[in-house]
Design a protein around this motif. Structure first.
Motif, PDB file in Angstrom:
ATOM      1  N   VAL A 162       0.855  -1.173  -0.115  1.00  0.00           N
ATOM      2  CA  VAL A 162      -0.236   0.212   0.144  1.00  0.00           C
ATOM      3  C   VAL A 162       0.845   1.310  -0.023  1.00  0.00           C
ATOM      4  O   VAL A 162       1.663   1.350   1.071  1.00  0.00           O
ATOM      5  CB  VAL A 162      -0.962   0.046   1.361  1.00  0.00           C
ATOM      6  N   LEU A 163       0.491   2.096  -0.935  1.00  0.00           N
ATOM      7  CA  LEU A 163       1.560   3.479  -1.089  1.00  0.00           C
ATOM      8  C   LEU A 163       0.544   4.569   0.104  1.00  0.00           C
ATOM      9  O   LEU A 163      -0.717   4.457   0.076  1.00  0.00           O
ATOM     10  CB  LEU A 163       1.345   4.083  -2.288  1.00  0.00           C
ATOM     11  N   ALA A 164       1.423   5.171   0.831  1.00  0.00           N
ATOM     12  CA  ALA A 164       0.890   6.082   1.841  1.00  0.00           C
ATOM     13  C   ALA A 164       1.661   7.099   2.003  1.00  0.00           C
ATOM     14  O   ALA A 164       2.752   7.067   1.567  1.00  0.00           O
ATOM     15  CB  ALA A 164       0.490   5.552   3.161  1.00  0.00           C
ATOM     16  N   MET A 180      -2.241  10.726  -5.906  1.00  0.00           N
ATOM     17  CA  MET A 180      -2.655  11.911  -6.914  1.00  0.00           C
ATOM     18  C   MET A 180      -2.031  10.889  -8.383  1.00  0.00           C
ATOM     19  O   MET A 180      -0.881  10.772  -8.486  1.00  0.00           O
ATOM     20  CB  MET A 180      -2.017  12.874  -6.752  1.00  0.00           C
ATOM     21  N   TYR A 181      -2.961  10.540  -9.181  1.00  0.00           N
ATOM     22  CA  TYR A 181      -2.489   9.690 -10.251  1.00  0.00           C
ATOM     23  C   TYR A 181      -3.129  10.440 -11.676  1.00  0.00           C
ATOM     24  O   TYR A 181      -4.132  11.154 -11.378  1.00  0.00           O
ATOM     25  CB  TYR A 181      -3.097   8.284 -10.148  1.00  0.00           C
ATOM     26  N   ALA A 190       2.033  10.961  -6.950  1.00  0.00           N
ATOM     27  CA  ALA A 190       2.139  11.742  -5.558  1.00  0.00           C
ATOM     28  C   ALA A 190       1.355  11.216  -4.704  1.00  0.00           C
ATOM     29  O   ALA A 190       0.280  10.489  -5.159  1.00  0.00           O
ATOM     30  CB  ALA A 190       2.287  13.303  -5.931  1.00  0.00           C
ATOM     31  N   ALA A 191       1.413  11.621  -3.431  1.00  0.00           N
ATOM     32  CA  ALA A 191       0.621  11.112  -2.264  1.00  0.00           C
ATOM     33  C   ALA A 191       0.337  12.394  -1.527  1.00  0.00           C
ATOM     34  O   ALA A 191       1.586  13.171  -1.225  1.00  0.00           O
ATOM     35  CB  ALA A 191       0.955   9.908  -1.633  1.00  0.00           C
ATOM     36  N   CYS A 192      -0.979  12.580  -0.977  1.00  0.00           N
ATOM     37  CA  CYS A 192      -1.151  13.851   0.014  1.00  0.00           C
ATOM     38  C   CYS A 192      -0.525  13.684   1.127  1.00  0.00           C
ATOM     39  O   CYS A 192      -0.370  12.734   1.693  1.00  0.00           O
ATOM     40  CB  CYS A 192      -2.682  13.744   0.246  1.00  0.00           C
ATOM     41  N   GLN A 215      -0.475  20.011  -0.449  1.00  0.00           N
ATOM     42  CA  GLN A 215       0.498  19.541  -1.281  1.00  0.00           C
ATOM     43  C   GLN A 215       0.769  17.868  -1.289  1.00  0.00           C
ATOM     44  O   GLN A 215       0.473  17.308  -0.122  1.00  0.00           O
ATOM     45  CB  GLN A 215       1.783  20.211  -0.615  1.00  0.00           C
ATOM     46  N   TYR A 216       1.073  17.549  -2.358  1.00  0.00           N
ATOM     47  CA  TYR A 216       1.128  15.848  -2.511  1.00  0.00           C
ATOM     48  C   TYR A 216       2.606  15.865  -2.596  1.00  0.00           C
ATOM     49  O   TYR A 216       3.363  16.313  -3.520  1.00  0.00           O
ATOM     50  CB  TYR A 216       0.256  15.518  -3.744  1.00  0.00           C
TER      51      TYR A 216
END
Length: 671
Positions: free
Chosen positions: A183-185, A352-353, A364-366, A377-378
């Motif tokens: 999982v991406l976090a 963010m895809y 990116a990720a929040c 910002q991500y």
């Protein structure tokens, strides 16, 4: 939906030009292969009777969080415009169970330009609903069809931290599936430095999460308190992990340019749910001008209260648009600061895809935002992160074959009568979420009925099905059809679960060979006619005025202690009265004035050796008759109780157009 024509040509050119070697293990990964509807080649129902299971829940020793909607969001970190650029591209690994922490070596800087993963993720086993629209990042709206991709690949996270003061705190974040078991976090969702509590005090944590629960596409229903609850965690259940990666500069210095983290789902005692939900591809690099020419999409679970009953943490929201600027290693979107048009607590870690053709790539990720919500910002993926992520994913998959059954589900009704089969097939996803390519082999599934959602060999075996000589390959997902399960006739009415256990002889851990908790199918068993007991004789009886012979059957239990036998006579003339008979001996004689044979013998003159159920409450009127008999008092003269080891015989007599007739007879050996 965005098509490839909406993706920057410069960005695509950079992707094509980038060497795949820069993606670490990417070239060695196997893309998933799905196989639909494999029917069993042999096997059948077990015919066993129901027995209550004696097993406990396998997950009873895992820490249980509070109800999911009551967990506060991990506070959204406040952006620090003065923070220096991160020079440390490296990552740190941590295993919460063993306590191992290891700083990973950094490789050379990534090649310039933009790079995306060799294949664009995986849509999973749900339907694909690709109706994302491209706007500016405006108003968020509730996401529908959470059982479809790409919504299914977005997760709600619940994590527990132990602060330096010894107090344990639960928080929620968002995230996205990045592989079957990864999982991406955000980095701050797996490693917390500090937070400000409700009293305004700063709490020092500086620790990794003890455990993180993962809920893909959660629909917000139910007070979720895994692992011990019996709620079906719609839409895709849950998993958990205790091994993580996070940016070293986030851990050491709180640098938002490295605020990314990864969660490894625990193999065996948890589930590789990504094989069901699907996951995103990845991308890194690209200068800001290229990035601003792309359209991005974001699903998340905002949980920071903002008034109006919004942000309860129960709703997945969706928004999309373009990036306004790229400070450091982050994408910034400028926002008005209202409830549904800004970044809020609970959104941390959400991907963010962008879309390229039919594929989706997390870029990116929040990560953080302004205290007045004027921007969010991500943190963007960077080269070293992707290299280590690919290694992390490859080692999570492993090179040893490991099959696990997931998400056993009924195609038809989940209401079924005891003694009957369900009204349609069931399906179970058999997955091998590894890079191992198994040989051609046989597979066996055993189907069980359980009084709880923990399927085990202590439960009632319903059937065994064999799937012979199949070659499914690495990263395989196969839909095994399971013929409609037959519910044992003696099953008491109530709530049950049906699931399967894969043949324990398959390679890999045995811990994930059964469908437990959310991936067992809950069913409601309704009262049935009961189990047949005894054997018929004197069959067929002589036909009656309807043109067919009448029949008798007994259901219940042959155990005297159960005192559970019901007689049922059928196919008699309508409106004609009759009653049941009982005797200790068998025979065949046609009494005067009868058209049928009495198959019970008289013990002595006057036939007092035959008992008659001829009380008013016992007499029936055709075409059917039913009577629950009392084994403690057979209607002889005097009455007698049935004893274990005795055989008693039963028949029904009835009027038939001025004459009389008999059913066939049933003989029961009592135990």
């Amino acid at each position: 939906m965005m098509t490839s024509s909406l993706v920057s040509r410069a960005f695509l050119a950079a992707l094509v030009a980038a060497p795949l070697a820069s993606t670490g293990f990417g070239a060695q990964q196997f893309a998933p292969v799905s196989t639909d509807d494999v029917a069993p080649d042999s096997g059948g129902s077990s015919g066993t009777l129901f027995r209550p299971g004696q097993d406990a829940n396998d997950s009873q020793f895992l820490p249980s969080p509070p109800p999911l909607d009551q967990i506060p969001p991990l506070p959204m970190p406040i952006s620090d415009p003065a923070q220096p650029p991160s020079l440390d591209r490296g990552m740190t690994f941590h295993d919460a169970l063993s306590g191992e922490t290891r700083v990973l070596p950094s490789g050379p800087p990534a090649a310039p330009g933009a790079v995306q993963s060799p294949y664009g993720g995986y849509p999973g086993l749900g339907a694909e609903w690709d109706e994302e629209l491209l706007d500016s990042f405006g108003v968020m709206s509730p996401a529908g069809s959470l059982d479809s991709f790409p919504r299914s690949a977005n997760v709600k996270l619940a994590m527990r931290f132990t602060a330096q003061n010894g107090v344990q705190y639960w928080f929620v974040c968002s995230g996205s599936m990045q592989d079957p078991g990864v999982v991406l976090a955000a980095g701050h969702c797996v490693y917390m430095r500090t937070f400000v509590d409700g009293s305004g005090s700063t709490i020092n944590v500086f620790a990794w999460a003890d455990i993180i629960y993962v809920y893909p596409g959660w629909d917000g229903d139910g007070a979720i308190t895994p692992p011990n609850g019996s709620v079906a965690y719609d839409n895709w259940g849950y998993a958990f992990g205790t091994s993580y990666l996070a940016g070293s500069d986030w851990i050491n210095n709180g640098n938002f340019d490295r605020d990314l983290g990864l969660i490894r789902i625990t193999r065996g005692s948890s589930r590789n749910i990504g094989m069901l939900t699907g996951w995103y591809g990845w991308a890194h690099g690209g200068d800001c001008g290229v990035v601003q020419g792309l359209g991005y999409h974001n699903f998340s679970y905002p949980a920071e209260p903002c008034g109006g009953g919004l942000h309860t943490g129960r709703t997945m929201y969706y928004w999309n648009g373009t990036v306004d600027s790229c400070p450091g290693n982050q994408f910034r979107i400028n926002t008005p600061g209202n409830c549904l048009d800004s970044v809020w607590g609970g959104m941390s870690g959400s991907a963010m895809y962008y879309i390229d053709g039919s594929s989706r790539y997390a870029h990116a990720a929040c990560s953080n935002g302004a205290i007045n919500h004027s921007f969010g910002q991500y943190c963007r993926l960077w080269g070293q992160f992707v290299t280590d992520m690919e290694t992390f994913e490859a080692t999570t998959r492993g090179t040893g074959e490991d099959w696990e059954p997931l998400r056993f589900r009924a195609r038809g009704s989940t209401f079924v009568q005891a003694g009957s089969a369900m009204n349609d097939l069931c399906d179970v996803a058999m997955v091998n979420a590894t890079n191992a390519n198994p040989p051609t082999r046989d597979y066996r599934l055993r189907v069980y009925l359980s009084t709880n959602n923990n399927i085990s060999e202590f439960d009632t075996l319903l059937a065994t099905w064999d799937y012979n000589q199949y070659d499914f390959g690495a990263m395989a997902s196969v839909n095994f059809q399971v013929p409609a399960p037959q519910i044992p006739c003696n099953t008491p009415p109530g709530t049950y679960w049906i699931g399967v256990i894969a043949d324990a002889g398959l390679p890999g851990t045995d811990l994930n060979d059964d469908t437990d908790t959310w991936d067992a199918q809950q069913v409601t068993v309704l009262p049935g006619p009961g189990c047949p007991v005894g054997s018929t004789y004197c069959s067929p009886a002589n036909p009656n005025s309807t043109g067919v012979p009448a029949q008798i059957a007994a259901t219940g239990s042959s155990a005297v202690s159960s005192n559970d036998v019901t007689l049922r006579a059928t196919s008699m003339p309508p409106g004609q009265f009759g009653y049941f008979l009982v005797g200790s001996n068998q025979g065949a004689v046609m009494p005067p004035g009868s058209q049928g044979f009495l198959c019970l013998t008289c013990g002595f003159q006057g036939c007092s050796g035959i008992g008659r159920y001829d009380e008013v409450s016992e007499v029936f009127s055709g075409p059917t008759g039913t009577l629950a008999i009392d084994l403690t008092s057979l209607p002889l003269f005097p009455s007698v109780p049935v004893q274990p080891g005795e055989t008693w015989n039963f028949q029904a007599w009835y009027r038939d157009n001025g004459s009389s007739n008999f059913t066939d007879a049933v003989s029961i050996f009592f135990q």
